[in-house]
Design a protein around this motif. Structure first.
Motif, PDB file in Angstrom:
ATOM      1  N   TYR A  63      -9.908  -3.679  -0.649  1.00 24.83           N
ATOM      2  CA  TYR A  63     -10.167  -2.242  -0.670  1.00 24.83           C
ATOM      3  C   TYR A  63     -11.478  -1.989   0.063  1.00 24.83           C
ATOM      4  O   TYR A  63     -12.257  -2.903   0.309  1.00 24.83           O
ATOM      5  CB  TYR A  63     -10.231  -1.712  -2.110  1.00 24.83           C
ATOM      6  N   ASP A  73       2.326   1.831  -3.494  1.00 23.70           N
ATOM      7  CA  ASP A  73       1.415   2.226  -4.564  1.00 23.70           C
ATOM      8  C   ASP A  73       0.634   3.514  -4.294  1.00 23.70           C
ATOM      9  O   ASP A  73       0.057   4.087  -5.216  1.00 23.70           O
ATOM     10  CB  ASP A  73       0.409   1.106  -4.836  1.00 23.70           C
ATOM     11  N   TYR A  74       0.574   3.956  -3.032  1.00 22.32           N
ATOM     12  CA  TYR A  74      -0.244   5.119  -2.678  1.00 22.32           C
ATOM     13  C   TYR A  74       0.499   6.050  -1.721  1.00 22.32           C
ATOM     14  O   TYR A  74       1.329   5.616  -0.935  1.00 22.32           O
ATOM     15  CB  TYR A  74      -1.537   4.676  -1.969  1.00 22.32           C
ATOM     16  N   GLY A  83      -5.736   6.927   0.495  1.00 18.26           N
ATOM     17  CA  GLY A  83      -4.552   6.969  -0.352  1.00 18.26           C
ATOM     18  C   GLY A  83      -4.789   7.632  -1.684  1.00 18.26           C
ATOM     19  O   GLY A  83      -5.852   7.513  -2.281  1.00 18.26           O
ATOM     20  N   LYS A  84      -3.775   8.366  -2.122  1.00 16.59           N
ATOM     21  CA  LYS A  84      -3.792   8.955  -3.456  1.00 16.59           C
ATOM     22  C   LYS A  84      -2.791   8.168  -4.292  1.00 16.59           C
ATOM     23  O   LYS A  84      -1.656   7.977  -3.878  1.00 16.59           O
ATOM     24  CB  LYS A  84      -3.398  10.419  -3.400  1.00 16.59           C
ATOM     25  N   GLY A  85      -3.224   7.672  -5.434  1.00  8.34           N
ATOM     26  CA  GLY A  85      -2.400   6.810  -6.267  1.00  8.34           C
ATOM     27  C   GLY A  85      -1.099   7.460  -6.704  1.00  8.34           C
ATOM     28  O   GLY A  85      -1.060   8.636  -7.042  1.00  8.34           O
ATOM     29  N   LYS A  86      -0.023   6.667  -6.690  1.00 11.32           N
ATOM     30  CA  LYS A  86       1.282   7.142  -7.140  1.00 11.32           C
ATOM     31  C   LYS A  86       1.460   6.820  -8.615  1.00 11.32           C
ATOM     32  O   LYS A  86       0.976   5.809  -9.104  1.00 11.32           O
ATOM     33  CB  LYS A  86       2.408   6.432  -6.373  1.00 11.32           C
ATOM     34  N   TYR A 107      -8.202   9.036  -5.542  1.00 14.00           N
ATOM     35  CA  TYR A 107      -8.240   8.648  -4.135  1.00 14.00           C
ATOM     36  C   TYR A 107      -8.887   7.272  -3.972  1.00 14.00           C
ATOM     37  O   TYR A 107      -9.811   6.918  -4.696  1.00 14.00           O
ATOM     38  CB  TYR A 107      -9.034   9.657  -3.299  1.00 14.00           C
ATOM     39  N   ALA A 127       0.825  -1.210   0.000  1.00 11.96           N
ATOM     40  CA  ALA A 127       0.000   0.000   0.000  1.00 11.96           C
ATOM     41  C   ALA A 127       0.858   1.258   0.000  1.00 11.96           C
ATOM     42  O   ALA A 127       0.564   2.216  -0.721  1.00 11.96           O
ATOM     43  CB  ALA A 127      -0.927   0.006   1.209  1.00 11.96           C
ATOM     44  N   ILE A 134      -7.813   2.353   1.407  1.00 13.82           N
ATOM     45  CA  ILE A 134      -6.980   1.152   1.405  1.00 13.82           C
ATOM     46  C   ILE A 134      -6.809   0.615   2.812  1.00 13.82           C
ATOM     47  O   ILE A 134      -6.455   1.364   3.725  1.00 13.82           O
ATOM     48  CB  ILE A 134      -5.583   1.465   0.823  1.00 13.82           C
TER      49      ILE A 134
END
Length: 155
Positions: free
Chosen positions: A50, A18-19, A124-127, A103, A15, A106
């Motif tokens: 999720y 990725d976020y 989480g905000k996706g990377k 967003y 997690a 997670i």
């Protein structure tokens, strides 16, 4: 670790890769009898799970809790949806953020606290791929610095 946290049963290490985790919430979980026994045995997988807000309630989807070996006919469906317990204000806050693009809610880790299974949920905000590479470079540089200090102290 949050204050008063007990034994960690499962952790979603991917997690943080990725976020960008902006905020965390501690949620209770509605479980069946054999599910908590499997959880205590550590037979849980957080990887593809999720959370989602449906009808003003927070639900955990995709969490795999293996059937309890001594559960016989009372066993549960390993991938069933599980309700998460949060304050209404927190759920509304999560619902507002999750509707924005990028967003997601997670699950980060499952742990026992005062005999109850708790789930640490992160907003989480996706990377992007370049963000992930930057994080790996930063981690590697930090490791090199620590290694250099450790070698220097040995001399």
């Amino acid at each position: 670790m949050p204050k008063g946290e007990g034994k960690v049963l499962a952790q979603n290490k991917k997690a943080h890769h990725d976020y960008f985790i902006e905020e965390t919430y501690e949620a209770g979980m509605v479980l069946q009898g054999t599910e908590i026994k499997s959880l205590r045995a550590g037979r849980v997988n957080l990887q593809d799970s999720y959370a989602q807000v449906k009808n003003g309630e927070l639900w955990l989807l995709g969490l795999h809790i293996s059937p309890y070996e001594q559960g016989n006919r009372y066993n549960h469906d390993p991938l069933r949806s599980r309700k998460l317990l949060l304050h209404k204000k927190q759920i509304l806050e999560l619902m507002g953020y999750s509707k924005e693009t990028g967003y997601a809610i997670i699950p980060l880790k499952i742990y026992l606290k005062n005999g109850f299974a708790k789930l640490l949920v992160g907003l989480g905000k996706g990377k992007k791929n370049y963000d992930k590479r930057e994080d790996l470079k930063r981690k590697e540089a930090k490791r090199e610095i620590e290694r250099a200090f450790r070698d220097r102290q040995k001399i």
